[in-house]
Design a protein around this motif. Structure first.
Motif, PDB file in Angstrom:
ATOM      1  N   ARG A 156      -1.505   3.573  -9.706  1.00 16.24           N
ATOM      2  CA  ARG A 156      -2.901   3.748  -9.303  1.00 16.24           C
ATOM      3  C   ARG A 156      -3.857   3.425 -10.453  1.00 16.24           C
ATOM      4  O   ARG A 156      -5.038   3.210 -10.234  1.00 16.24           O
ATOM      5  CB  ARG A 156      -3.185   5.209  -8.926  1.00 16.24           C
ATOM      6  N   THR A 170      -3.921   4.394   0.893  1.00 12.82           N
ATOM      7  CA  THR A 170      -2.631   4.858   0.393  1.00 12.82           C
ATOM      8  C   THR A 170      -2.510   6.383   0.348  1.00 12.82           C
ATOM      9  O   THR A 170      -1.441   6.932   0.616  1.00 12.82           O
ATOM     10  CB  THR A 170      -2.378   4.246  -0.997  1.00 12.82           C
ATOM     11  N   SER A 171      -3.609   7.076   0.028  1.00 13.03           N
ATOM     12  CA  SER A 171      -3.539   8.545   0.019  1.00 13.03           C
ATOM     13  C   SER A 171      -3.194   9.052   1.414  1.00 13.03           C
ATOM     14  O   SER A 171      -2.470  10.025   1.578  1.00 13.03           O
ATOM     15  CB  SER A 171      -4.868   9.159  -0.407  1.00 13.03           C
ATOM     16  N   PRO A 214       3.709   2.015  -2.539  1.00 10.15           N
ATOM     17  CA  PRO A 214       4.435   2.514  -3.725  1.00 10.15           C
ATOM     18  C   PRO A 214       3.836   3.808  -4.283  1.00 10.15           C
ATOM     19  O   PRO A 214       4.562   4.751  -4.593  1.00 10.15           O
ATOM     20  CB  PRO A 214       4.312   1.382  -4.749  1.00 10.15           C
ATOM     21  N   GLN A 215       2.496   3.863  -4.366  1.00 10.66           N
ATOM     22  CA  GLN A 215       1.837   5.036  -4.939  1.00 10.66           C
ATOM     23  C   GLN A 215       1.985   6.247  -4.031  1.00 10.66           C
ATOM     24  O   GLN A 215       1.946   7.380  -4.493  1.00 10.66           O
ATOM     25  CB  GLN A 215       0.358   4.728  -5.189  1.00 10.66           C
ATOM     26  N   ALA A 216       2.159   6.001  -2.717  1.00  8.73           N
ATOM     27  CA  ALA A 216       2.323   7.108  -1.777  1.00  8.73           C
ATOM     28  C   ALA A 216       3.705   7.749  -1.953  1.00  8.73           C
ATOM     29  O   ALA A 216       3.830   8.970  -2.017  1.00  8.73           O
ATOM     30  CB  ALA A 216       2.144   6.608  -0.344  1.00  8.73           C
ATOM     31  N   GLY A 232       3.774   9.717  -5.067  1.00 12.88           N
ATOM     32  CA  GLY A 232       3.107  11.006  -4.879  1.00 12.88           C
ATOM     33  C   GLY A 232       4.050  12.030  -4.254  1.00 12.88           C
ATOM     34  O   GLY A 232       4.091  13.195  -4.674  1.00 12.88           O
ATOM     35  N   VAL A 280       2.392  -1.126  -8.791  1.00 11.66           N
ATOM     36  CA  VAL A 280       2.965   0.028  -8.105  1.00 11.66           C
ATOM     37  C   VAL A 280       2.343   1.321  -8.644  1.00 11.66           C
ATOM     38  O   VAL A 280       2.818   2.405  -8.390  1.00 11.66           O
ATOM     39  CB  VAL A 280       4.515   0.055  -8.216  1.00 11.66           C
ATOM     40  N   GLU A 314      -6.700   0.915  -1.056  1.00 11.02           N
ATOM     41  CA  GLU A 314      -7.253   2.025  -1.835  1.00 11.02           C
ATOM     42  C   GLU A 314      -7.436   1.597  -3.291  1.00 11.02           C
ATOM     43  O   GLU A 314      -8.059   2.287  -4.084  1.00 11.02           O
ATOM     44  CB  GLU A 314      -6.323   3.239  -1.727  1.00 11.02           C
ATOM     45  N   THR A 356       0.813  -1.219   0.000  1.00  8.21           N
ATOM     46  CA  THR A 356       0.000   0.000   0.000  1.00  8.21           C
ATOM     47  C   THR A 356       0.849   1.272   0.000  1.00  8.21           C
ATOM     48  O   THR A 356       0.318   2.362   0.211  1.00  8.21           O
ATOM     49  CB  THR A 356      -0.949   0.018   1.213  1.00  8.21           C
TER      50      THR A 356
END
Ligand code: SF4
Lengths: 470, 207
Positions: free
Chosen positions: B35, A150-151, A42-44, A47, B33, B84, A40
């Motif tokens: 969204r 994740t956000s 990688p996308q964070a 960002g 990896v 998410e 949960t």
């Protein structure tokens, strides 16, 4: 300060972490510990990179890999490419952002909710978050701990805070001595059976009563772990001498004089006399039997002495249809005795039940017995340290001699992101926390139960009342 | 984040209670990896058989619901994990609004971070919207966030509640982090105070 109204444990932790209250009541809540894993995050991190932001408090953050990791032959690398990429991505991110990390091949590696308390990273009175719903586990050490998306992981990395509104208070009191063969897992399954999978929605559950106080720390973790299965935001147990003794001497816990000062503070945390709760529930521990789920959510649970229920007895048509769908998926018929349901696989592990105490309970049943013909039984310790401790006690030998597989630490068959997965139609007795359709592998069928009950199913080949083996 | 103002579109009926996050997107699809691109896995086991072929009877495999932008669901939608990937998959499929009698907390929260609007309405209202949705392409619903109403095909307006702060962020497509960082001084002050009051608290440091 508001006037001194009696406050709950939750109120106290909440109040002490409010950085600012915005006009509409939303709070900027300070976060003491942020646990990060490979699925949960990688996308964070991506960002942060895109916005040119850094990690505000690497010294309040710890990263580990657990969900995807293989539980055997891991020194040979990770065969599944996507899993490998996720793990390598985390390793790159922690290096780039300076986040402390327990690498795959270190003894400290393990399931994020096992290692937090084990390392003394999770402490009473803290706010703890992780991009994982079972963060509620850490409530057993009286930390307000909850799962985030994740956000929000990105939000905490960048600001060390979250935007939150306070939850409501719920109390679940369990009193009475637990019958022999009945464990913390049975208690929490009984609680969920009573209040339902949405019974705690919007609330933080504080578990109280002599039964909860009587549980060891591992048992309290099992109970808090499954708070989310009742829909609750978090679970809490008040800190007591057991909590302090458990924490003392752990690598990341305060030591010496600092420990004493910490304990003095922690003693102020328990709910005040007369504190009020928005919702209350009471259970009599003496009436709890070993529990097992028969359906595809954790409230579909019954004592092992019971039978598969009949959808025709459900309250309304929607419930009937839902139950029928569950039975079809699970391949069960109404009236069937639960204790006669054969199993193909047994999984002992997950953040619910993979601590040393759980492995001892399984080994106690396995000792001198054999895994039944045709059954595959896996034991997956929650951390490298649990594995070492179990081996030091010879538990691995007992289990291996009985025909169980003894693996390396990770989430494993709890969600089947690594190669440990059920095949379609296979039936599993599992000590994990979710029995959703396909949770342990597409088409797989899950029965949730305690470690001792799982070991009993392994040696008899069917769901079994562990009290008959004792 | 894309702002959410008004949305008029086809609503798909999904009359199942307790739709968990493993149903919305199974764990094996969480190995990404990124969204984006998760829409193809949305409701995977409901949508596809074990050989990966579409199940013809599943609502999102039929016209006009392949183009649904609104989902009408039942109690406790989104229970289970914190992934998410669930709202990411909905969004990537094209669904920007879910209407149900109740949502699990983490899922509800996660929606707002992605410009997906979850609307809680009483069960009897959801049942009526479910009937509207079953009428297909001729019966579009309109969701007007500024006015906090859902407009039914017959013109009837149904009001809904939403937290004012979340509404503000969503209407303007504002990023939470930017909002919070406007309070960076307070965060710094808090940290200093906490450092003194809880000086016993050691930092996390490995190696
Ligand atoms: S063991 Fe299972 S429930 Fe626990 S963190 Fe891992 S996947 Fe989640």
């Amino acid at each position: 300060m508001p006037e001194a109204r009696p406050r709950t444990l939750f109120d106290k932790i909440w109040d002490s972490h409010v950085v600012e209250r915005l006009p509409d009541g939303t709070c900027i809540l300070y976060i003491d510990r942020h646990l990060v894993h490979e699925v949960t995050s990688p996308q964070a991190f991506e960002g942060l990179r895109l916005a040119g932001r850094r990690v505000r408090r690497p010294d309040c953050t710890i990263a580990v890999v657990d969900h995807n990791v293989p539980t055997e032959n891991r020194r040979n690398g990770i065969a599944e490419e996507e899993s490998r990429i996720q793990i390598e991505t985390l390793e790159r991110n922690v290096a780039e952002f300076g986040v402390p990390y327990f690498p795959l091949l270190s003894a400290q590696q393990g399931i994020v909710h096992i290692i937090g308390p084990e390392q003394g990273i999770s402490l009473p009175g803290m706010t703890i978050v992780c991009g994982d719903s079972h963060t509620s586990t850490h409530g057993a050490v009286a930390a307000l701990a909850f799962g985030i998306g994740t956000s929000e992981v990105e939000h905490v990395l960048a600001t060390q805070t979250l935007l939150q509104k306070p939850a409501k208070n719920m109390r679940v009191a369990v009193d009475g001595a637990l019958p022999v063969g009945v464990t913390a897992k049975d208690v929490v399954l009984a609680i969920i059976g009573r209040i339902g999978i949405a019974g705690g929605t919007g609330h933080v559950i504080e578990y109280t009563g002599e039964t909860i106080r009587g549980l060891d720390m591992a048992g309290r973790m099992t109970v808090c772990n499954m708070s989310i299965e009742a829909g609750a935001r978090a679970g809490l147990v008040a800190p007591d001498q057991k909590t302090f003794d458990y924490i003392k001497g752990r690598p990341f816990a305060p030591a010496g004089d600092a420990f004493d000062r910490a304990v003095a503070y922690w003693r102020t945390l328990p709910s005040d006399e007369g504190a009020s709760y928005d919702k209350q529930e009471k259970l009599d521990a003496r009436k709890i039997a070993p529990m097992v789920t028969w359906g595809t959510n954790p409230e579909a649970v019954a004592p092992i002495t019971g039978i598969v229920p009949d959808p025709r007895e459900a309250a309304d048509e929607a419930r009937q249809a839902q139950m029928q769908r569950m039975l079809d998926y699970m391949g069960l018929t109404p009236g069937q005795k639960l204790a006669e349901i054969p199993v193909d696989v047994v999984f002992i592990g997950s953040c619910t039940n993979s601590r040393l105490e759980d492995i001892r309970a399984a080994a106690a049943i396995a000792r001198g017995r054999r895994v039944a013909e045709g059954v595959r039984a896996l034991v997956v310790p929650g951390s490298g340290i649990v594995k070492e401790q179990a081996e030091a006690e010879g538990l691995d030998r007992i289990l291996l001699e009985a025909g169980f597989e003894w693996r390396e630490a990770g989430c494993s068959m709890c969600l089947g992101m690594n190669p440990d997965r059920l095949k379609p139609g296979q039936r599993c007795a599992s000590t994990s926390n979710r029995n959703f359709e396909g949770r342990q592998g597409p088409g797989g069928r899950t029965h949730l139960l305690s470690p001792a009950m799982a070991a009993a199913a392994a040696v008899t080949g069917h769901l079994t009342d562990v009290r008959e083996l004792a | 984040m894309q702002a959410f103002t008004t949305l008029t579109g086809v609503a798909a009926p999904l009359p199942i209670a307790d739709v968990d996050t493993d149903k919305i997107i199974p764990a094996r699809f969480l190995k990404t990896v990124k969204r984006s691109g998760l829409g193809v896995h949305l409701f995977y086991t409901l949508r596809f058989d074990k050989d990966g072929r579409e199940r013809p009877d599943f609502v999102l495999n039929t016209e006009p619901y392949r183009h649904a932008e609104i989902l009408i669901a039942l109690e406790n939608f989104g229970c289970g994990s914190s992934r998410e990937h669930a709202p990411w998959a909905l969004l990537d499929f094209g669904i920007r609004c879910v209407i149900a009698p109740g949502f699990a907390d983490i899922f509800y929260n996660n929606c707002f971070k992605n410009g997906v609007l979850p609307i809680r309405l009483p069960r009897d209202v959801c049942d009526r919207l479910m009937d509207d949705a079953r009428m297909g392409g001729n019966a579009r619903l309109t969701v007007d966030l500024a006015r906090q109403v859902v407009v039914r095909p017959n013109g009837e307006e149904v009001g809904f509640d939403i937290d004012p702060f979340r509404k503000h962020l969503l209407l303007n497509g504002l990023d939470d982090i930017g909002q919070t960082l406007q309070h960076a001084t307070s965060i710094g002050t808090y940290e200093t105070k906490r450092g003194t009051e809880q000086s016993w608290l050691p930092p996390v440091h490995v190696g």
